[in-house]
Design an enzyme around this catalytic site. Structure first.
Site, short mmCIF file in Angstrom:
data_model
loop_
_atom_site.label_atom_id
_atom_site.label_comp_id
_atom_site.label_asym_id
_atom_site.label_seq_id
_atom_site.Cartn_x
_atom_site.Cartn_y
_atom_site.Cartn_z
N LYS A 94 -105.83 40.94 131.73
CA LYS A 94 -105.56 42.37 131.92
C LYS A 94 -106.89 43.08 132.12
O LYS A 94 -107.77 43.02 131.26
CB LYS A 94 -104.83 42.97 130.72
CG LYS A 94 -104.55 44.46 130.86
CD LYS A 94 -104.13 45.10 129.56
CE LYS A 94 -102.76 44.66 129.14
NZ LYS A 94 -102.28 45.41 127.96
N ASP A 114 -94.88 51.65 121.32
CA ASP A 114 -94.40 51.55 122.71
C ASP A 114 -93.54 50.31 122.87
O ASP A 114 -93.70 49.54 123.83
CB ASP A 114 -95.59 51.51 123.67
CG ASP A 114 -95.16 51.77 125.12
OD1 ASP A 114 -94.06 52.31 125.32
OD2 ASP A 114 -95.93 51.44 126.03
N ILE A 152 -99.69 39.91 138.70
CA ILE A 152 -98.33 39.79 138.15
C ILE A 152 -97.87 41.07 137.48
O ILE A 152 -96.73 41.15 136.99
CB ILE A 152 -98.27 38.63 137.13
CG1 ILE A 152 -99.29 38.85 136.01
CG2 ILE A 152 -98.50 37.29 137.82
CD1 ILE A 152 -99.22 37.79 134.92
N GLY A 153 -98.70 42.08 137.45
CA GLY A 153 -98.29 43.35 136.84
C GLY A 153 -99.30 44.44 137.12
O GLY A 153 -100.47 44.18 137.35
N GLU A 154 -98.81 45.71 137.11
CA GLU A 154 -99.69 46.84 137.38
C GLU A 154 -99.11 48.08 136.72
O GLU A 154 -97.88 48.27 136.66
CB GLU A 154 -99.84 47.07 138.88
CG GLU A 154 -100.85 48.14 139.24
CD GLU A 154 -101.07 48.27 140.74
OE1 GLU A 154 -101.95 49.03 141.16
OE2 GLU A 154 -100.35 47.57 141.48
N GLY A 155 -99.98 48.91 136.19
CA GLY A 155 -99.53 50.13 135.53
C GLY A 155 -100.65 51.15 135.48
O GLY A 155 -101.70 50.99 136.11
N GLY A 156 -100.41 52.23 134.72
CA GLY A 156 -101.42 53.26 134.61
C GLY A 156 -102.66 52.80 133.88
O GLY A 156 -103.76 53.34 134.07
N GLY A 206 -104.02 49.68 134.12
CA GLY A 206 -104.79 48.75 134.92
C GLY A 206 -103.89 47.72 135.57
O GLY A 206 -102.72 47.98 135.85
#
Length: 650
Positions: free
Chosen positions: A312, A407, A291-295, A297
C-alpha cells in the site's frame, strides 16, 4: 271696463284691443258712459248715446249690460288692474250708468205697470250687478291671494332650495370636520403613543444610566483590582513561558520516543524496506499489478524477497496519508491476532506498507461475486461473523490502550486462500486511554470531523463526534445483516426488522448462501438488529453478549460443513483450541518454523522441504505448478504463534 290684457299695455294705446271692449264700444245707443282702462291707466271713454224708446230697447240694454259685465268678469286681461284704479271708476260708472234710465222713466208717457216692471228690472239689475261686483271682487281678491300665494310659494321654494344647498354645505362641512376631527384624534393618539414610548425610553435610559454608573463604579473597582493583579499576571506569564518551554521539550522527547517505538516495532519485525525494493517488487508500480485504489493511495500486488505481498502506497504529500502510515505502523506493529492482516514491513521513505497477500480479495467483492467468484456458503459467512467478533473483542480488550477500528466494513475484511477473514486498514483507528474511575470503562475519543463510510458509521458518532468500542459494534451489526441477506447496507436494518416482525425472514435471506437453518438465521438476524440499534446504550457487549450467541452458531456451522473448516481463535482467555493459522496444512500440527512457499500458503519448513525434495513441483494445497522452489520465513506469523503460546502458558 278693461281695454286689453296688462301684457298688451303701452303708453301709445288709444283704443281698446279686447274683442269684448271693442264690441261694447261699437254697440248701438246706450245711456251708459264707459271708461276703458288697462293696467290701472285710462285709455279712452265712450260717451252716453241716445236712450232707447221702447221696452225692447231696455231689454236689449239689460242683456248687453249683463253680458258685458259677465264678459268683463271672465276676461283674463282685466286681472292686473290695481285696486285704486278699479274701485273709483267703477263707482262713477255705476252712478252714470244707472242714473239716466231713472230720469228718463220719470218723464211723462210711462204708465204705472211699465214703471213697476222697469223698477223691478232695475232692482234686479242692481242686485245682479252687486252680486257680479261682489263675485268679481271676490274673484279678483282670490286671484290676488293666489298670485300672492304663488309668489310666496316661489319664494318658499327658493328658500327651500337655498336651505337644501346650505344643508348640503353644512353636511359636507360637518363630514369634513368629522374627518379632520378623526384625523386629529388619530394624530393625538399617535402623539400620545409616541409620548408614552418616549417616557418608557426615558425610563429605560435612566435605568441604563443608573446601571452604567454602577457598572462604571464596578469597572473602576475592577480596574483598581486589575492593576493590583497585573504584576502577579506578569509573574505568572514568565512562569508559564518556562512551563511552555519545558512542555515543548517534553513533547519533542515524546515524539522522538514515539518514532523510536515505531522504528523498534519495525525493527522487531525486521521489515524495513527501501523504496527501490518496493519499486522492483511492483515492476515500477505497473498498473497491471494494481489491485486497489482509494483516497488514501493505491494497493499493488508484488513479489518481495520471493514472497507475494500486498504493497500500500500512501500519498506522501497528504497529511492524512502520513497520519495513516504512522497509525497503521503503530497499531499493527503492536497487536497480533490471526484475524488481523499481518503487517510484514514498511518503507518510511516512500510511505509504503507491506502486508501479507490475501488472494481471495475483500468480503465486499465476494458478496457481489465479482469476477465470477462463487458465492460464500452460509457456513463460511457464519465463520466470518465469528472471526470478526473475535478480532474486535481482541482489539477492544488490548492493554494498555484499547483500539477502536472506526471503519469496519466488508471492503476492509480480506479473505485468504482458505477463506479465513482478516481485518485490515487501520488508518483511522483510535487508541483509547483507560479511565481512572473504572478499570472496565474507557474514555471517549472526540472529534469534530468524523471519518469513515457513512452506511456503516455509528449514528451517535456522526452526531456527537464520540467514538467508542460500541461504534464498531454498530458496523458489525450491519455486516451481519449483509451476510444474511446479501443486500446493500442502506436501510438494511429496516428491511430485516420488517421481515422479522411479519414472520417472513426467509424472504430476505440470500439464496446464494444455501439453505440457512431457520434457527441460526433467526438468531443472527436478531443479533444483527441489536448491534445496529441507533442508541449506543441499547447495543450488546461483544465479550459478554455477542460472543455467547456467535460461538455456538460457529460450532454448529463447522459440524454441518462438507469439509473440515478451521475457525480462528478468539484469543480470549477461556479459548484453548489452536487457531487454524498456526496449523501446518501438511503435518496438521502447530508450526514452529513457518515458511511461505511460491503458492502463497504458509507451511512448516520441514514439511514443505520434504514435499519439494520428494520430487513434487506442484502446490500441496491447489495442485498447481509452483513458480519456483524458494521459501521465505514468515517471521510475522512466528511472532504471533510465540505470543499466543506465551498467553496460554499464563
Amino acid at each position: 271696463m278693461g281695454a286689453a290684457a296688462d301684457k298688451h299695455y303701452s303708453k301709445k294705446m288709444k283704443r281698446p284691443k279686447s274683442k269684448t271692449a271693442l264690441g261694447l264700444m261699437e254697440a248701438e245707443a246706450s245711456p251708459c258712459k264707459i271708461w276703458f282702462t288697462c293696467k290701472g291707466q285710462l285709455i279712452c271713454t265712450r260717451p252716453t248715446r241716445t236712450p232707447l224708446s221702447s221696452m225692447d230697447s231696455w231689454d236689449e240694454f239689460g242683456r248687453r249690460s249683463q253680458s258685458s259685465w259677465y264678459n268683463l268678469s271672465r276676461n283674463d286681461d282685466a286681472i292686473s288692474v290695481s285696486e285704486s284704479a278699479t274701485h273709483h271708476p267703477m263707482h262713477e260708472s255705476d252712478d252714470d250708468h244707472f242714473s239716466s234710465p231713472f230720469h228718463e222713466l220719470e218723464n211723462p208717457g210711462a204708465d204705472a205697470e211699465m214703471y213697476g216692471r222697469l223698477e223691478e228690472a232695475l232692482r234686479e239689475t242692481q242686485e245682479s250687478k252687486k252680486e257680479v261686483f261682489e263675485e268679481s271682487t271676490k274673484r279678483r281678491k282670490a286671484e290676488l291671494d293666489l298670485l300672492s300665494a304663488l309668489q310666496k310659494a316661489k319664494e318658499l321654494e327658493k328658500l327651500y332650495h337655498h336651505e337644501i344647498r346650505q344643508r348640503k354645505t353644512i353636511e359636507e362641512t360637518l363630514v369634513r370636520q368629522a374627518q379632520e376631527l378623526e384625523a386629529t384624534k388619530i394624530q393625538c393618539d399617535t402623539i400620545y403613543d409616541q409620548l408614552h414610548d418616549a417616557e418608557e425610553q426615558k425610563a429605560v435610559l435612566e435605568q441604563r444610566m443608573t446601571e452604567m454608573e454602577s457598572a462604571l463604579r464596578d469597572g473602576e473597582e475592577k480596574l483598581a483590582t486589575s492593576k493590583c493583579l497585573l504584576e502577579a499576571l506578569q509573574a505568572d506569564k514568565e512562569k508559564l513561558q518556562q512551563e511552555r518551554d519545558a512542555a515543548a521539550t517534553a513533547a519533542a522527547e515524546l515524539r522522538q520516543k514515539s518514532e523510536q517505538r515505531i522504528s523498534m516495532a519495525t525493527e522487531a519485525l525486521n521489515t524495513e524496506f527501501s523504496a527501490v525494493e518496493l519499486e522492483q517488487a511492483t515492476r515500477s508500480f505497473d498498473e497491471v499489478l494494481k489491485i486497489g485504489e482509494g483516497g488514501f493511495g493505491c494497493v499493488y500486488k508484488g513479489s518481495l524477497r520471493s514472497t507475494t505481498v500486498a504493497i500500500k502506497l500512501l500519498h506522501p504529500k497528504s497529511l492524512q496519508g502520513q497520519s495513516e502510515f504512522n497509525q497503521e505502523v503503530a497499531v499493527l506493529g503492536r497487536v497480533r491476532h490471526p484475524n488481523l492482516v499481518a503487517l510484514i514491513g514498511s518503507c518510511r521513505e516512500a510511505f509504503g506498507l507491506v502486508y501479507e497477500y490475501l488472494p481471495n480479495g475483500s468480503l465486499e467483492d465476494r458478496l457481489a461475486c465479482a469476477n465470477d467468484t462463487p458465492p460464500l456458503t452460509w457456513q463460511v459467512r457464519t465463520r466470518i461473523i465469528y472471526e470478526m467478533c473475535s478480532a474486535l473483542t481482541f482489539l477492544h480488550s488490548n492493554k494498555p490502550h484499547p483500539v477502536v477500528h472506526g471503519d469496519l466494513k466488508p471492503a476492509n475484511i480480506l479473505l485468504d486462500a482458505n477463506l479465513v477473514s482478516k481485518l485490515g486498514d487501520f488508518g483511522i483507528c483510535r487508541l483509547l486511554t483507560q479511565s481512572g474511575t473504572s478499570t472496565a470503562a474507557t474514555t471517549l475519543y472526540r472529534t469534530t470531523t468524523p471519518r469513515g463510510t457513512f452506511a456503516y458509521m455509528d449514528p451517535e458518532f456522526l452526531s456527537s463526534g464520540e467514538l467508542t468500542p460500541r461504534s464498531d459494534v454498530y458496523s458489525l451489526g450491519i455486516i451481519i445483516l449483509q451476510l444474511l441477506t446479501g443486500r446493500r447496507p442502506q436501510k438494511i436494518a429496516e428491511v430485516v426488522e420488517d421481515a422479522v416482525e411479519k414472520g417472513e425472514l426467509h424472504t430476505v435471506l440470500d439464496p446464494s448462501a444455501g439453505a440457512w437453518p431457520f434457527v441460526q438465521a433467526n438468531q443472527l438476524a436478531h443479533l444483527g438488529l441489536r448491534c445496529a440499534e441507533m442508541s449506543r446504550r441499547r447495543r450488546p457487549d461483544l465479550a459478554r453478549e455477542v460472543w455467547t450467541v456467535v460461538e455456538p452458531l460457529m460450532k454448529a456451522a463447522s459440524l454441518t460443513a462438507r469439509r473440515p473448516t478451521f475457525a480462528a481463535s478468539s484469543a480470549l482467555p477461556d479459548e484453548a483450541s489452536t487457531p487454524s493459522y498456526f496449523v501446518c496444512p501438511i503435518f496438521q500440527e502447530m508450526m514452529n518454523d513457518p515458511h511461505i512457499a511460491a503458492d502463497g500458503f504458509t507451511y512448516e519448513a520441514e514439511a514443505i522441504r520434504g514435499w519439494l525434495d520428494s520430487g513434487h513441483d506442484t502446490s500441496p494445497m491447489t495442485n498447481l505448478k509452483l513458480a519456483h522452489r524458494e521459501l521465505t520465513p514468515n517471521r510475522g506469523l512466528r511472532s504471533v504463534i510465540l505470543e499466543w503460546q506465551q498467553q496460554h502458558r499464563q
